[in-house]
Motif scaffolding. Structure first.
Motif, PDB file in Angstrom:
ATOM      1  N   ASN A 139      40.116   9.411  18.120  1.00  0.00           N
ATOM      2  CA  ASN A 139      38.956  10.524  17.441  1.00  0.00           C
ATOM      3  C   ASN A 139      39.087  11.300  18.027  1.00  0.00           C
ATOM      4  O   ASN A 139      38.248  10.962  18.815  1.00  0.00           O
ATOM      5  CB  ASN A 139      38.365  10.191  15.871  1.00  0.00           C
ATOM      6  N   ASP A 198      50.403  15.995   7.767  1.00  0.00           N
ATOM      7  CA  ASP A 198      51.143  14.947   8.201  1.00  0.00           C
ATOM      8  C   ASP A 198      51.475  15.513   8.878  1.00  0.00           C
ATOM      9  O   ASP A 198      52.814  14.842   9.569  1.00  0.00           O
ATOM     10  CB  ASP A 198      52.160  14.414   6.974  1.00  0.00           C
ATOM     11  N   ASP A 243      49.841   8.285  10.529  1.00  0.00           N
ATOM     12  CA  ASP A 243      49.482   7.608   9.038  1.00  0.00           C
ATOM     13  C   ASP A 243      49.765   5.715   9.256  1.00  0.00           C
ATOM     14  O   ASP A 243      50.802   5.731   9.674  1.00  0.00           O
ATOM     15  CB  ASP A 243      51.078   7.933   7.786  1.00  0.00           C
ATOM     16  N   ASN A 260      41.217  19.332  13.950  1.00  0.00           N
ATOM     17  CA  ASN A 260      40.102  18.758  13.007  1.00  0.00           C
ATOM     18  C   ASN A 260      40.503  19.075  12.068  1.00  0.00           C
ATOM     19  O   ASN A 260      42.122  19.630  10.998  1.00  0.00           O
ATOM     20  CB  ASN A 260      39.063  19.267  13.219  1.00  0.00           C
ATOM     21  N   ASP A 261      39.652  18.952  10.692  1.00  0.00           N
ATOM     22  CA  ASP A 261      40.085  19.661   9.482  1.00  0.00           C
ATOM     23  C   ASP A 261      40.983  20.549   9.343  1.00  0.00           C
ATOM     24  O   ASP A 261      40.930  21.123   7.758  1.00  0.00           O
ATOM     25  CB  ASP A 261      39.307  18.574   8.486  1.00  0.00           C
ATOM     26  N   THR A 311      44.228  13.648   8.297  1.00  0.00           N
ATOM     27  CA  THR A 311      42.858  13.588   6.927  1.00  0.00           C
ATOM     28  C   THR A 311      44.178  15.625   6.172  1.00  0.00           C
ATOM     29  O   THR A 311      43.751  15.239   4.701  1.00  0.00           O
ATOM     30  CB  THR A 311      41.507  14.158   7.150  1.00  0.00           C
ATOM     31  N   THR A 312      44.261  16.117   7.127  1.00  0.00           N
ATOM     32  CA  THR A 312      44.105  16.903   5.872  1.00  0.00           C
ATOM     33  C   THR A 312      46.098  17.403   6.585  1.00  0.00           C
ATOM     34  O   THR A 312      46.587  18.374   5.624  1.00  0.00           O
ATOM     35  CB  THR A 312      43.903  18.094   6.569  1.00  0.00           C
ATOM     36  N   THR A 335      39.500   4.531  11.267  1.00  0.00           N
ATOM     37  CA  THR A 335      40.167   4.970  10.486  1.00  0.00           C
ATOM     38  C   THR A 335      39.770   6.673  11.210  1.00  0.00           C
ATOM     39  O   THR A 335      40.696   7.796  10.431  1.00  0.00           O
ATOM     40  CB  THR A 335      39.300   5.699   9.201  1.00  0.00           C
ATOM     41  N   GLN A 376      42.860   9.038  12.006  1.00  0.00           N
ATOM     42  CA  GLN A 376      44.040   8.686  10.967  1.00  0.00           C
ATOM     43  C   GLN A 376      44.212  10.578   9.986  1.00  0.00           C
ATOM     44  O   GLN A 376      43.440  11.146  10.840  1.00  0.00           O
ATOM     45  CB  GLN A 376      44.417   7.827  10.065  1.00  0.00           C
ATOM     46  N   LYS A 424      44.041  12.172  18.327  1.00  0.00           N
ATOM     47  CA  LYS A 424      43.632  13.311  16.381  1.00  0.00           C
ATOM     48  C   LYS A 424      43.122  13.969  17.950  1.00  0.00           C
ATOM     49  O   LYS A 424      41.673  14.153  18.023  1.00  0.00           O
ATOM     50  CB  LYS A 424      43.319  12.533  15.823  1.00  0.00           C
ATOM     51  N   SER A 430      47.142  16.005  14.560  1.00  0.00           N
ATOM     52  CA  SER A 430      46.782  15.519  13.309  1.00  0.00           C
ATOM     53  C   SER A 430      46.104  13.714  12.945  1.00  0.00           C
ATOM     54  O   SER A 430      45.880  13.752  11.966  1.00  0.00           O
ATOM     55  CB  SER A 430      47.279  16.498  12.950  1.00  0.00           C
TER      56      SER A 430
END
Length: 495
Positions: free
Chosen positions: A204, A224, A187, A258-259, A221-222, A216, A219, A255, A184
């Motif tokens: 991504n 950790d 950081d 997805n969100d 988003t939703t 970015t 990185q 990544k 995901s």
């Protein structure tokens, strides 16, 4: 975030990270009965996503497949000529039928990759034509730094259990070794991770399976989850927080979540292909591919996606990437599945019959190291199979700690405990990275062989009760359904 997954427990579609639930019903024996059909509706006007597999993995066959996609009313979103796979979108209800009709002998299979409409927006169709060269950093930790503990290392029972602390007296790994964290996102400014993130190799893949190289995009988003996984693999030895299994190797954030917490086939294909193209030595995969917990070979759409993902894994393995995956959190025997009630998880799950041709991917694909999870017993250094861990004789390759694992999280650039086979898998990825650092010429097959040979035996007779339910341990001391060929051993990997 609601649904339990393999190690990645992802949800609201998902990423209920490290949270465990048992949703799979297992029976006494695998069945050859046909799996329950799960028709995927693609109504006219809805943007649906597909994989189209050419008969041959050649540039010409892929070009022919692209032409067929366009004639059938589709748009080419991403092409992978290395494996003969095209990712396409279409608003045409009969797109699959028309691809077969127009493709003739050149098309192996075509299938929808999700049961809902495409939610992400993509730019113009694109193809990654040439991989970048691998960056080689010139610095490395000194021998004195190897044995200097970070402040919270004493809380990392898992590192002591796999002898990573002793391995670090020999090496922390090489900067020439690159681990891809398919997850995901990582950081970017966490003090225990920033120095080891290879930003040039990070990407991504959640924009419909295309390559997004924005600064970015890779990185978190939703979730950790990927940050926690990365800390276990390679948190830096820097006098801050914790230390990873291989604290001097580089990590790339790939990544694929997805969100909304989903990992669709086209995302995973992109991730595996990127790993191979960028020369990644090891990848960690703490997830199963959505929307099916098990992808069945006797179902058209599922079979096409299974084929495309398999090609990507095989190709990247041949390019030198060794893949490690979490076994899953359903407390089931992967050799004896007959029913499943969690899929499809992006719309309405149904109770369905599954058979021996229904695979949990990527963990059950050939050449992928499948990792079960073990939990600490009290405050001792003894462990037992985590109650949630999947198992299976001949399926599990090795075991690693996966319960109450302290690692890096996004909030406050801090640290937190998570549990799941997601947390077990990165321990093995880290050990594989140490092994590759010591033996840079070793290929994936050699690394797999040595991981198994060096693992510490866990005889069934010594296993502790795992609580109510779940298949009992079966097999020999050297290879059984709980630990495979044993608990991974970081010290032996670097000797």
């Amino acid at each position: 975030m609601s649904r339990a997954r393999r190690g990645l427990t992802i949800g609201v579609a998902t990423l209920t990270l490290g949270v465990i639930a048992s949703t799979l019903t297992s029976a006494n024996a695998a069945t050859s009965e046909k799996s329950t059909p799960v028709p995927i509706s693609t109504p006219e006007g809805q943007v649906s996503s597909y994989v189209v597999n050419a008969k041959k993995a050649t540039a010409k066959s892929t070009a022919d497949a692209r032409a067929v996609v366009r004639k059938a009313g589709g748009t080419v979103v991403q092409q992978w000529p290395q494996i003969g796979v095209v990712v396409a979108h279409s608003t045409h209800a009969d797109f699959r039928t028309d691809v077969y009709r127009l493709g003739g002998k050149n098309i192996e299979s075509v299938g929808a990759t999700r049961t809902v409409a495409v939610s992400e927006r993509t730019d113009a169709p694109r193809t990654l034509r040439k991989a970048q060269g691998v960056v080689k950093d010139e610095f490395a930790n000194t021998a004195e730094e190897f044995v200097k503990p970070d402040p919270r290392e004493g809380e990392q029972w898992d590192m002591a259990h796999i002898k990573a602390d002793h391995a670090h007296e020999i090496t922390d790994g090489s900067r020439d070794t690159l681990v891809g964290v398919l997850d995901s996102g990582i950081d970017a400014d966490h003090p225990d991770l920033a120095a080891n993130i290879d930003t040039r190799r990070s990407v991504n893949c959640t924009d419909a399976g295309t390559i997004d190289r924005s600064a970015t995009g890779w990185q978190p988003t939703t979730s950790d989850h990927g940050t926690h996984v990365a800390g276990t693999i390679g948190a830096d030895r820097n006098g801050v927080g914790i230390t990873g299994v291989a604290p001097n190797v580089r990590m790339a954030s790939v990544k694929v979540v997805n969100d909304d917490g989903f990992i669709y086939p086209e995302y995973a294909i992109c991730g595996f292909m990127w790993a191979g193209m960028q020369g990644m030595d090891v990848t960690n995969n703490s997830y199963y591919i959505d929307p099916f917990e098990y992808w069945c070979k006797d179902q058209g759409d599922q079979a096409a996606a299974l084929e495309a993902v398999s090609r990507a894994v095989e190709w990247s393995t041949k390019k030198g990437s060794f893949h490690v995956a979490a076994a899953g959190n359903s407390a089931t025997d992967l050799t004896n599945n007959t029913t499943n009630d969690t899929s499809p998880n992006d719309s309405t799950p149904i109770e369905r019959t599954i058979n021996s041709g229904c695979l949990d991917i990527p963990t059950e694909l050939p050449g992928v190291a499948t990792v079960s999870s073990y939990a600490r017993i009290g405050t001792s250094n003894e462990t037992q199979l985590s109650y949630f861990s999947n198992r299976g004789l001949g399926v599990i390759d090795v075991a690693a700690p996966g319960s109450s694992i302290l690692s890096t999280i996004v909030a406050g650039n801090g640290y937190g405990l998570k549990s799941g086979t997601s947390m077990a898998s990165p321990h093995v990825a880290g050990v594989a990275a140490l092994m590759k650092s010591q033996h840079p010429g070793w290929k994936p097959a050699k690394i797999m062989k040595q991981l198994k040979a060096q693992a510490d035996d866990r005889p069934c007779a010594a296993e502790q009760p795992i609580g109510s339910g779940g298949a009992p341990c079966e097999g020999s001391a050297r290879n059984n359904s709980y630990a495979g060929e044993g608990m991974v051993d970081a010290l032996d990997a670097v000797k």
